[in-house]
Structure formats: C-alpha cells, structure tokens
Design a protein around this motif. Structure first.
Motif, PDB file in Angstrom:
ATOM      1  N   PRO A  71       1.027  -1.459   0.256  1.00 34.40           N
ATOM      2  CA  PRO A  71      -0.242  -0.230   0.311  1.00 34.40           C
ATOM      3  C   PRO A  71       0.743   0.899   0.136  1.00 34.40           C
ATOM      4  O   PRO A  71       1.273   1.382   0.688  1.00 34.40           O
ATOM      5  N   ASP A  75      -3.356   4.858  -1.252  1.00 30.81           N
ATOM      6  CA  ASP A  75      -3.876   3.899  -0.688  1.00 30.81           C
ATOM      7  C   ASP A  75      -4.041   3.659   0.736  1.00 30.81           C
ATOM      8  O   ASP A  75      -5.601   3.576   1.446  1.00 30.81           O
ATOM      9  N   ASP A  78      -6.744   7.192   1.276  1.00 34.29           N
ATOM     10  CA  ASP A  78      -7.574   6.816   1.277  1.00 34.29           C
ATOM     11  C   ASP A  78      -9.103   5.474   1.545  1.00 34.29           C
ATOM     12  O   ASP A  78      -9.884   5.386   1.556  1.00 34.29           O
ATOM     13  N   LEU A  79      -8.219   4.844   1.542  1.00 35.82           N
ATOM     14  CA  LEU A  79      -8.611   3.655   2.681  1.00 35.82           C
ATOM     15  C   LEU A  79      -9.015   4.147   4.441  1.00 35.82           C
ATOM     16  O   LEU A  79     -10.353   3.780   4.882  1.00 35.82           O
ATOM     17  N   ARG A  83     -13.170   4.053   5.793  1.00 33.93           N
ATOM     18  CA  ARG A  83     -13.205   3.754   6.964  1.00 33.93           C
ATOM     19  C   ARG A  83     -14.261   4.564   8.253  1.00 33.93           C
ATOM     20  O   ARG A  83     -14.920   4.636   8.534  1.00 33.93           O
ATOM     21  N   MET A 148     -12.476  -4.887   3.096  1.00 31.04           N
ATOM     22  CA  MET A 148     -11.698  -4.095   3.029  1.00 31.04           C
ATOM     23  C   MET A 148     -11.244  -5.175   4.695  1.00 31.04           C
ATOM     24  O   MET A 148      -9.624  -4.907   4.912  1.00 31.04           O
ATOM     25  N   ILE A 151      -7.108  -5.924   4.421  1.00 28.16           N
ATOM     26  CA  ILE A 151      -6.525  -4.661   4.372  1.00 28.16           C
ATOM     27  C   ILE A 151      -6.559  -4.232   5.560  1.00 28.16           C
ATOM     28  O   ILE A 151      -4.858  -3.444   6.088  1.00 28.16           O
ATOM     29  N   ILE A 152      -7.069  -3.807   5.775  1.00 23.42           N
ATOM     30  CA  ILE A 152      -7.450  -3.442   7.600  1.00 23.42           C
ATOM     31  C   ILE A 152      -6.556  -4.174   9.129  1.00 23.42           C
ATOM     32  O   ILE A 152      -5.940  -3.715   9.243  1.00 23.42           O
TER      33      ILE A 152
END
Length: 211
Positions: A71, A75, A78-79, A83, A148, A151-152
């Motif tokens: 990431p 990235d 944006d994530l 959230r 997600m 990735i989280i």
C-alpha cells in the motif's frame, strides 16, 4: 484474523486462508509476485482452488496485478477516508440502537485490549470495530467494510505492534459516548480515532521508506 477449522471446508477456502494468513503474517512479503503453479505445489492443492483463492484475495485488495499489495500513502489515505465515513456513521447509529449485550461486549473488548496478549488485543480490536459497524444495520456499509477487512488487518497490526499511544483509551471514550447515547460525540470520537490511526501508520510508512 482468527483461523478456522479447515476440516470439511472447500479446498479453495482452505487455500485462501493459508495464503491470506501468510500474507498477513509477513511470510509472503509485499511486492512478491504470485505464481499459481508454485503455490499449488507448495500448499498441495490443485490449481483450480488456488486460482479461486487468489481471485478472492484480489477482490479484498491483498493481491494487485498478481503481486502482494504494497500500500502506498495514497492507498492508506483513501482506505481511512472510507473507514472514517462508514465507521463514523456506524458509531452514531450504535449510540442510538446498540443493545445492552453489545455494550457489554464492547466493554469486554476494551478490557482485553488493556490486558490481553498481542493476538488477543488484535482480536479485541477487530471485534470492537465489528460490533459498531454491525450496529449501522446497513448491509451495504457492512459488506464494504467486510471486503476491506484483510487490508484493515495489516494496518491494525501496525498500530498494535508499534503500541500506538492512547489506542485503547480512545476505544473506551467511544464506548462511553455510545453508552451515554451521545450520537454526535460517538461519531466525532470514532472519526478522530481513525485519523490518529492514519497519522500513526503514515509516520511508520514514511520512516520505513527512508531506511
């Protein structure tokens, strides 16, 4: 993320869990090129379940262009923007609708966050956010966060491993606002909590890139 008993589970789910866990544990580092044939041989699966598992991992964002995700700052930003929008709204809903038994579960997550082992803290952190997201009652929001989740996990691992200051204190403040049915404060505290996570992860990312 908790491993499940793989007996009687479809081969592609077993393969998915093994590959996912290797990525999340750092055994398959970011940037690694994924080769179906090599994984099939290493893990003892045929190529079809490997292919299906890789498709799911790509859907979750752990594999991009046949490589394990690395990431970027964008990235990450944006994530956390997504959230913050979804979990902030969920915290507001939780302050209105969350049942007493779920409040007790949040309290238990906080206790475990203070006293537990690394794995227990990771699990409690995930569960804390999951309970609040579920409180939204919005299937689309819940599904978006669920996709997600892997990735989280990577960023949750960063904040827990590196002992981000006030992490569990902030959970406790969010819990108290939800318990008090203070919708605006619950939302504001969740958004501030995620912003603190983002800022911390960005510092770690930038520090690593300078080495």
């Amino acid at each position: 993320m908790t491993r499940k008993n793989t007996q009687s589970r479809p081969a592609y789910l077993q393969a998915y869990e093994v590959i996912r866990d290797r990525i999340l544990n750092g055994e398959i580092p970011g940037g690694t090129k994924i080769v179906e044939e090599k994984l099939a041989t290493e893990l003892g699966f045929s190529r079809t379940p490997i292919r299906d598992s890789l498709r799911q991992l790509a859907h979750e964002g752990l594999i991009v262009n046949k490589k394990v995700v690395q990431p970027s700052e964008k990235d990450l930003i944006d994530l956390f923007e997504v959230r913050s929008l979804l979990e902030g709204a969920s915290a507001k809903s939780a302050a209105t609708y969350l049942a007493e038994e779920d409040l007790q579960s949040l309290s238990e997550c906080i206790r475990m966050g203070k006293e537990g082992s690394f794995e227990e803290i990771m699990e409690a952190n995930e569960r804390f956010h999951e309970i609040i997201v579920q409180a939204s009652g919005n299937a689309l929001m819940i599904d978006t966060i669920d996709r997600m989740k892997s990735i989280i996990y990577l960023f949750r691992k960063t904040v827990v491993l590196n002992k981000r200051p006030r992490l569990i204190d902030e959970h406790e403040e969010i819990y108290e606002a939800i318990k008090a049915r203070d919708t605006e404060r619950a939302q504001q505290l969740m958004e501030a909590h995620l912003q603190a996570d983002l800022d911390f992860c960005l510092r770690i990312l930038r520090s690593s890139s300078q080495r």
